[in-house]
Design a protein around this motif. Structure first.
Motif, PDB file in Angstrom:
ATOM      1  N   LEU A   1      -1.981   1.353  10.094  1.00 48.76           N
ATOM      2  CA  LEU A   1      -3.029   2.297  10.465  1.00 48.76           C
ATOM      3  C   LEU A   1      -2.480   3.676  10.826  1.00 48.76           C
ATOM      4  O   LEU A   1      -3.055   4.683  10.418  1.00 48.76           O
ATOM      5  N   PRO A   2      -1.371   3.797  11.586  1.00 44.52           N
ATOM      6  CA  PRO A   2      -0.893   5.151  11.901  1.00 44.52           C
ATOM      7  C   PRO A   2      -0.568   5.977  10.664  1.00 44.52           C
ATOM      8  O   PRO A   2      -0.926   7.156  10.591  1.00 44.52           O
ATOM      9  N   ASP A   3       0.117   5.395   9.686  1.00 49.52           N
ATOM     10  CA  ASP A   3       0.456   6.135   8.471  1.00 49.52           C
ATOM     11  C   ASP A   3      -0.738   6.295   7.549  1.00 49.52           C
ATOM     12  O   ASP A   3      -0.796   7.239   6.759  1.00 49.52           O
TER      13      ASP A   3
ATOM     14  N   SER B   1       0.798  -1.221   0.000  1.00 50.77           N
ATOM     15  CA  SER B   1       0.000   0.000   0.000  1.00 50.77           C
ATOM     16  C   SER B   1       0.827   1.267   0.000  1.00 50.77           C
ATOM     17  O   SER B   1       0.307   2.347  -0.297  1.00 50.77           O
ATOM     18  N   THR B   2       2.089   1.196   0.360  1.00 49.88           N
ATOM     19  CA  THR B   2       2.925   2.392   0.412  1.00 49.88           C
ATOM     20  C   THR B   2       4.260   2.101  -0.265  1.00 49.88           C
ATOM     21  O   THR B   2       4.677   0.950  -0.385  1.00 49.88           O
ATOM     22  N   GLY B   3       4.910   3.180  -0.688  1.00 51.91           N
ATOM     23  CA  GLY B   3       6.201   3.042  -1.339  1.00 51.91           C
ATOM     24  C   GLY B   3       7.092   4.215  -1.018  1.00 51.91           C
ATOM     25  O   GLY B   3       6.693   5.191  -0.351  1.00 51.91           O
ATOM     26  N   GLY B   4       8.315   4.166  -1.511  1.00 48.54           N
ATOM     27  CA  GLY B   4       9.286   5.199  -1.184  1.00 48.54           C
ATOM     28  C   GLY B   4       9.346   6.341  -2.176  1.00 48.54           C
ATOM     29  O   GLY B   4      10.097   7.294  -1.964  1.00 48.54           O
ATOM     30  N   THR B   5       8.580   6.290  -3.259  1.00 51.16           N
ATOM     31  CA  THR B   5       8.611   7.351  -4.268  1.00 51.16           C
ATOM     32  C   THR B   5       7.200   7.825  -4.566  1.00 51.16           C
ATOM     33  O   THR B   5       6.218   7.129  -4.308  1.00 51.16           O
TER      34      THR B   5
END
Length: 858
Positions: free
Chosen positions: A813-815, A460-464
């Motif tokens: 959940l926090p992010d 669900s998330t990435g660095g770019t």
């Protein structure tokens, strides 16, 4: 004579119930009723709240606030357009090098600049998701720069009176920009900022036909196609003069293999990858040429293919999505297809992963989002479609009243769209909601960028900023079921056997000590168990994997061998030692653990070519060893069933009249035969499977990860054992004593009584214990989070990690609070976990009722 009294059937109570008792009963009844109803209402409320939050994920995008302003752009279509965040202004760059800034609601021209009075603009390239641009000119030079909106906040004293009196949400012109009154009462000014650097000269001046640029770790890289048929990959060299402070730029690079296409019509579009190692050329006839420039010393023509796959069509527009990895190709039929490069060991390949059917009207313009995988497509019939590429979703369809859109631009926050046509400019306010989420993206395979094929992926998330979110819940569901399966596989047999032994065989004094001790195990915090699993147990197991696997067989065998040796004891001695049976059981475990060391080494040498870790990684060796390891438990079950069905009745008839010692020796021989038959059966089936080319690696086994399902099975099994044990022991102990006494009185042994009388009667309670343990395993968070590596992989290998629904919620959940789609997707994961638990509990209740009816029949 006194009248005869008639009997009413209700005896008179000699004593009267006190009012305090009635009051306590009334209060208790109301309190219990209120508590029960409140619990049901709370659970239903949570479920409804989850449905409410999750329901927004599947709503369609909404389009409101259509506006039209007349602007005289009939002479030429803009090469590129840009919009500010507040959707107040729009800039447009034209082929003659002029830049116009207009007000969207009125069409007022706020500013006009001639950026290149001394040069003729011939090629333009803008980076999706960025503000940088590369501009090519007739003299062969290239200029880099940025065109953006600068934001500042003004003091009210600096503003005219009419601007200072703006209401919240209103805007007014100030100089060449726009001021907006924000909900916080601030005055936000947005102005157009243009920064074009000096020309970078080429070694061989020739008009630039196409240009594209990328910013890599080594600097700015530019690919240029010139009119003399040269295609060059250049690095922009920057030189600062310390005396004058002037900066000059120069293009230095290599020629790319383009000679065989130099004599043909020039390409329609030129693109390069974000790393500058792949060059893409698109022609109108559908040809795609990809040049591999990873080896700068020897770039090569890597691939030529047809992106239309239909000779009657033509490519009308091409744009690259955010990240410069996926290319949207629009054709004369109105079809839009998404192509991207899939890296491979050799040259890789370009594949078509998404296909939006055509409308019959040619594509005239494409616009891509600066923050997501959204795109807008304009057609010759005036229709405009909003697409989300990853999920193959058409978010909305718009119309510009019969005009032909020449250029499109999406707002920086994807909440607006503007279309330029001969009749002016049209603007819409858009709420895209959550286009990433569809039932297909959640529960079906999706072809993500750079992946070789459609897959189930959760990331669900990435660095770019160009990261492509992946929201498949299937890996999380598989991980949840995998964790529960291995935990129950380890914990249920131990817990149930311990409960049976404690209830039916253990001395009451020992039971009074053992049961509370096991129940105290439930008080250990999950985070402590997870910490021990991840940092202590996982590292310990990694060093002795063959020994751990061997102990799964040697320890149960040690108990069984000890039991058979117990039968060989003289009857009187066995009765004397019966009180210390539990102590003798404990003494059997150390030999079983010690035997696992040589057995593990032998198993590794014979089955896994001397190195289990290398064998799991695919480093050679026969597949027979893996199948033997997988099939041993199943073959043991088959052996037990065959022994009970066919062998035991025959042996029983043959041993009638034998004394205790001889019968015990026959039983021990039968046990040895069963063990040999189990190994032989597993080996034969493994040879057959290996002969047909099947390999357990990739199916049930895989590369070894330090934090894996084996560790979770041990530690989470340890966590659920107290719950299952306590409930199961209570269920067994609650069986009426007269059933136990009646069975013993008819000559049955205590083991026969437990197996044939006690367990069937208490089956509903035992099943409830297992289901409650399953609920604990499904909902466990910290142990899974700390002991599995939290990797959303999809396989059933006991040596690999995984990610569960509950652990995913806890981690992300926090992010996710900052991302509405991510936040609601985690709520969907919670709802899925809720549904899985509800279904399992419902099935468990049905089975429990069936067992209860069967117990009543018995």
């Amino acid at each position: 004579m006194e009248p005869k009294k008639t009997y009413t059937g209700r005896p008179r109570r000699p004593r009267k119930t006190r009012s305090s008792v009635w009051l306590a009963e009334f209060a208790s009844r109301r309190l219990i009723t209120t508590g029960g109803i409140g619990t049901i209402v709370a659970i239903v409320t949570v479920f409804v709240f989850l449905l409410y939050v999750v329901g927004h994920l599947f709503l369609s995008a909404s389009v409101t606030g259509q506006a039209h302003a007349e602007i005289d752009w009939a002479q030429a279509a803009p090469l590129q357009m840009g919009m500010d965040e507040d959707q107040l202004m729009c800039w447009a760059l034209f082929p003659d090098g002029s830049l116009q800034l207009v007000r969207l609601d009125t069409g007022e021209l706020l500013e006009k600049r001639n950026l290149f009075p001394d040069q003729h603009l011939t090629a333009v390239s803008f980076t999706p998701g960025g503000e940088t641009t590369a501009l090519g000119f007739e003299d062969g030079s290239v200029r880099m720069g940025t065109i953006r909106f600068d934001t500042s906040f003004l003091d009210p004293d600096e503003l005219p009176d009419d601007v200072r009196g703006l209401e919240v949400g209103q805007a007014a012109r100030v100089k060449s920009g726009m001021v907006l009154r924000t909900p916080q009462g601030q005055y936000r000014l947005q102005e157009l900022a243009v920064d074009i650097k000096d020309p970078a000269k080429a070694a061989r001046p020739s008009p630039v036909l196409l240009v594209d640029q990328s910013k890599t770790t080594t600097g700015q890289v530019v690919t240029v196609l010139t009119a003399d048929g040269k295609l060059r990959l250049n690095t922009v060299l920057e030189k600062n003069n310390l005396l004058t402070g002037q900066t000059t730029y120069k293009l230095s690079g290599i020629d790319l293999p383009y000679a065989e296409y130099a004599s043909t019509d020039p390409p329609l579009k030129l693109f390069m990858s974000a790393l500058g190692d792949q060059i893409y050329l698109f022609w109108k006839d559908g040809r795609l040429v990809r040049i591999d420039a990873r080896d700068k010393a020897k770039p090569m023509l890597a691939e030529v293919r047809d992106v239309l796959e239909n000779g009657s069509l033509q490519v009308t527009e091409v744009r690259c999505l955010l990240g410069k990895g996926t290319f949207l190709v629009g054709d004369s039929s109105g079809r839009v297809r998404a192509w991207f490069y899939v890296p491979a060991e050799e040259a890789g390949r370009v594949v078509c992963a998404h296909d939006f059917p055509g409308t019959g009207a040619a594509v005239t313009a494409l616009a891509v989002s600066d923050r997501s995988r959204s795109a807008a497509v304009a057609h010759r019939d005036g229709k405009i479609r909003l697409l989300f590429v990853t999920s193959d979703r058409v978010m909305a369809e718009l119309d510009v009243s019969g005009q032909i859109p020449k250029s499109l631009v999406l707002a920086p926050k994807d909440d607006g769209l503007a279309a330029a046509a001969a009749g002016g400019i049209w603007q819409w306010t858009i709420d895209p909601l959550h286009p990433e989420i569809t039932f297909k993206s959640l529960f079906s395979k999706v072809w993500y960028e750079t992946h070789e094929k459609p897959e189930f992926v959760w990331q669900s998330t990435g660095g770019t900023d160009s990261f492509e979110p992946k929201y498949s819940l299937v890996p999380l569901i598989i991980g949840t079921l995998k964790a529960s399966f291995y935990s129950l596989l380890f914990g249920v047999p131990l817990a149930l056997l311990a409960a049976i032994y404690t209830s039916e065989f253990m001395h009451p004094k020992s039971k009074a000590v053992v049961k509370p001790t096991i129940e105290l195990m439930a008080s250990l915090p999950s985070v402590v168990l997870g910490f021990l699993a991840g940092l202590v147990f996982a590292q310990f197991v990694e060093r002795i994997v063959p020994t751990v696997l061997a102990s799964l067989f040697t320890v149960p065998l040690a108990f069984l061998v000890g039991a058979y040796f117990w039968q060989l004891l003289p009857d009187r001695l066995a009765q004397v030692l019966a009180r210390g049976r539990f102590l003798f059981i404990c003494l059997v475990m150390p030999p079983g653990l010690l035997a696992a060391i040589p057995v593990g080494a032998l198993m590794e040498q014979v089955l896994f070519d001397g190195d289990l870790r290398r064998w799991l990684d695919g480093g050679g060796g026969s597949a027979v060893g893996g199948w033997v390891l997988v099939l041993l438990p199943l073959s043991a079950i088959v052996s037990v069933l065959l022994m009970g069905r066919y062998v035991n009745p025959w042996v029983r008839r043959q041993t009638i009249g034998l004394n205790r010692l001889k019968t015990a020796l026959v039983d021990f021989g039968k046990f040895q035969s069963a063990c040999a038959g189990t190994v032989l059966l597993a080996w034969v089936v493994a040879l057959i499977l290996d002969g047909f080319g099947f390999d357990a690696r990739g199916l049930f086994l895989g590369p070894y990860s330090q934090r894996n399902a084996l560790v979770v099975g041990f530690i989470m099994g340890f966590a659920i054992i107290p719950i299952i044990y306590t409930i199961a022991e209570d269920a067994l102990s609650s069986v009426p004593e007269h059933l136990r006494a009646g069975s013993l009185a008819t000559g049955a042994t205590r083991w026969q009584t437990a197996i044939r009388i006690i367990i069937p009667t208490a089956m509903s309670g035992l099943f409830s214990a297992v289901m409650i343990g399953l609920g604990r395993a499904v909902g466990e968070t910290m142990i899974v989070l700390m002991a599995t590596g939290n990797t959303p992989v999809m396989n059933w290998s006991i040596f690999s990690g995984f990610r569960t629904l509950s652990a995913n919620i806890a981690v992300e959940l926090p992010d996710a609070v900052r991302n509405s789609t991510h936040y609601r997707t985690l709520f969907l994961a919670a709802l899925t976990l809720f549904a899985i638990t509800f279904v399992l509990n419902s099935l468990a209740e049905l089975v429990r009722l069936r067992f209860r009816r069967r117990a009543y029949q018995l």
